[in-house]
Design a protein around this motif. Sequence first.
Motif, PDB file in Angstrom:
ATOM      1  N   ASN A 108      68.289  56.013 117.452  1.00  0.00           N
ATOM      2  CA  ASN A 108      68.355  56.748 116.189  1.00  0.00           C
ATOM      3  C   ASN A 108      66.985  56.876 115.534  1.00  0.00           C
ATOM      4  O   ASN A 108      66.773  57.750 114.705  1.00  0.00           O
ATOM      5  CB  ASN A 108      69.337  56.069 115.232  1.00  0.00           C
ATOM      6  CG  ASN A 108      70.774  56.313 115.645  1.00  0.00           C
ATOM      7  OD1 ASN A 108      71.131  57.406 116.080  1.00  0.00           O
ATOM      8  ND2 ASN A 108      71.610  55.292 115.521  1.00  0.00           N
ATOM      9  N   ASP A 109      66.059  56.018 115.916  1.00  0.00           N
ATOM     10  CA  ASP A 109      64.723  55.985 115.344  1.00  0.00           C
ATOM     11  C   ASP A 109      63.714  56.516 116.363  1.00  0.00           C
ATOM     12  O   ASP A 109      63.515  55.910 117.418  1.00  0.00           O
ATOM     13  CB  ASP A 109      64.381  54.545 114.937  1.00  0.00           C
ATOM     14  CG  ASP A 109      62.987  54.420 114.333  1.00  0.00           C
ATOM     15  OD1 ASP A 109      62.330  55.454 114.110  1.00  0.00           O
ATOM     16  OD2 ASP A 109      62.552  53.277 114.109  1.00  0.00           O
ATOM     17  N   ALA A 110      63.061  57.630 116.056  1.00  0.00           N
ATOM     18  CA  ALA A 110      62.081  58.196 116.971  1.00  0.00           C
ATOM     19  C   ALA A 110      60.919  57.241 117.196  1.00  0.00           C
ATOM     20  O   ALA A 110      60.354  57.186 118.296  1.00  0.00           O
ATOM     21  CB  ALA A 110      61.566  59.535 116.429  1.00  0.00           C
ATOM     22  N   GLY A 111      60.568  56.466 116.169  1.00  0.00           N
ATOM     23  CA  GLY A 111      59.491  55.490 116.315  1.00  0.00           C
ATOM     24  C   GLY A 111      59.799  54.447 117.367  1.00  0.00           C
ATOM     25  O   GLY A 111      58.899  53.987 118.093  1.00  0.00           O
ATOM     26  N   GLN A 112      61.077  54.046 117.446  1.00  0.00           N
ATOM     27  CA  GLN A 112      61.481  53.095 118.479  1.00  0.00           C
ATOM     28  C   GLN A 112      61.250  53.661 119.871  1.00  0.00           C
ATOM     29  O   GLN A 112      60.774  52.965 120.775  1.00  0.00           O
ATOM     30  CB  GLN A 112      62.961  52.743 118.307  1.00  0.00           C
ATOM     31  CG  GLN A 112      63.536  51.821 119.363  1.00  0.00           C
ATOM     32  CD  GLN A 112      62.968  50.429 119.269  1.00  0.00           C
ATOM     33  OE1 GLN A 112      63.404  49.618 118.483  1.00  0.00           O
ATOM     34  NE2 GLN A 112      61.976  50.128 120.101  1.00  0.00           N
ATOM     35  N   LEU A 113      61.538  54.923 120.038  1.00  0.00           N
ATOM     36  CA  LEU A 113      61.340  55.555 121.342  1.00  0.00           C
ATOM     37  C   LEU A 113      59.860  55.640 121.700  1.00  0.00           C
ATOM     38  O   LEU A 113      59.482  55.451 122.858  1.00  0.00           O
ATOM     39  CB  LEU A 113      61.978  56.946 121.358  1.00  0.00           C
ATOM     40  CG  LEU A 113      63.513  56.963 121.313  1.00  0.00           C
ATOM     41  CD1 LEU A 113      64.033  58.389 121.162  1.00  0.00           C
ATOM     42  CD2 LEU A 113      64.107  56.317 122.551  1.00  0.00           C
ATOM     43  N   HIS A 114      59.016  55.943 120.742  1.00  0.00           N
ATOM     44  CA  HIS A 114      57.573  55.977 121.013  1.00  0.00           C
ATOM     45  C   HIS A 114      57.072  54.592 121.408  1.00  0.00           C
ATOM     46  O   HIS A 114      56.218  54.464 122.308  1.00  0.00           O
ATOM     47  CB  HIS A 114      56.821  56.501 119.793  1.00  0.00           C
ATOM     48  CG  HIS A 114      56.930  57.975 119.593  1.00  0.00           C
ATOM     49  ND1 HIS A 114      56.388  58.886 120.472  1.00  0.00           N
ATOM     50  CD2 HIS A 114      57.548  58.702 118.614  1.00  0.00           C
ATOM     51  CE1 HIS A 114      56.640  60.121 120.053  1.00  0.00           C
ATOM     52  NE2 HIS A 114      57.335  60.037 118.925  1.00  0.00           N
TER      53      HIS A 114
END
Length: 365
Positions: A240-246
């Motif tokens: 849900n968090d794009a930052g987590q994916l980065h």
Amino acid sequence: MVQRHDGLFEPIASFAALHAAAQRAIAGKRKKPGAAAFMAHLEPNLLKLERELQGQSYRTGRYLEIVVRDPKRRLVSAAPFRDRVVHHALHAVIGPIFERGFIDNTYANRTGLGTHRALARYEHYRDRFRHVLRADIYRYFPSIDHAVLKADLRRRIACERTLWLCDTIIDGANPQEEVLLHFAGDDLFTPLERRRGLPLGNLTSQFFANVYLDGFDHFCKEVLRAPYLRYVDDFALFANDAGQLHAWQARIASYLAQRRLLLHPRKTQVQPSAQPAQFLGFVTAPGGYRRLPEANVTRFANRLRLLRKRWQAGEIEPLEVRQRIGAWVAHASHANTVQLRHTLFAGGWFDPYWADGTPARACMP
């Protein structure tokens, strides 16, 4: 501790095992000249192969190389039929050993799985998370490092003669596209000194490719604890968090570098899950909508026109036409393509509006 297996060679190299492997290898290839010639003298060919394997004098033959440019340029390598028999015999024994350790969400070249199961899992995660990290590995098959792969095989196999056969098949790979990448600790000549690459088209290459990324699968699932799936070298993680994916992307890049692999710089990106995306031959969007990419439809329409001309000229039998088209139709039927297929096959064998399967008129599909 991972269990290592011994005593595997006899179930691979016995006459009975090779005979069973030949029957699997011949499926769908009885008209191929090399396969037909081998099967015409099956018993002496298998006895010779058994002697070579038992005496460890077996060597792989020369690959037939075919450059495919549709949809992109690839080198496809066809092993001699006798080598394919060995590949099937080896895979039948060591495949289940590794299969038991594979995670559920890796879908390529595994019985009962495949692209459509992978696509369904992708859609399952897409509808539950706001963002996706889509990625693949830069020139994966040409980049597979032989020394790393052999070490992976030794983690589960203790049988020296079986390892000799694996090494023989790996070392017998024909030269692949050069991938001159440097990693931490390399000097200028390291990429030239390390053998890399597995031939596209081999059963063993497909299996070894899964073995090579098995540790990566477990890293994503058990260390990152990410919603994750993989098909060959095409994979996706969701959050849900794009930052987590980065953050995961950076850790993945570091992990893959230890395997002498590189994320594809152009095909690796974080994007909203709701954004329509092409995955495994489909363009998919929320709400269960799927369509075929335009390039796929164009390629097939061109191939269909050629088949029509050959059929009308009497160069090809209807059964062969049905077989060639049937695979595409089976794939296309997993998308919203009823109207497309009606347009392509109007009144013909594969027109979806003719439920009984008979053509509306005596013509090509």
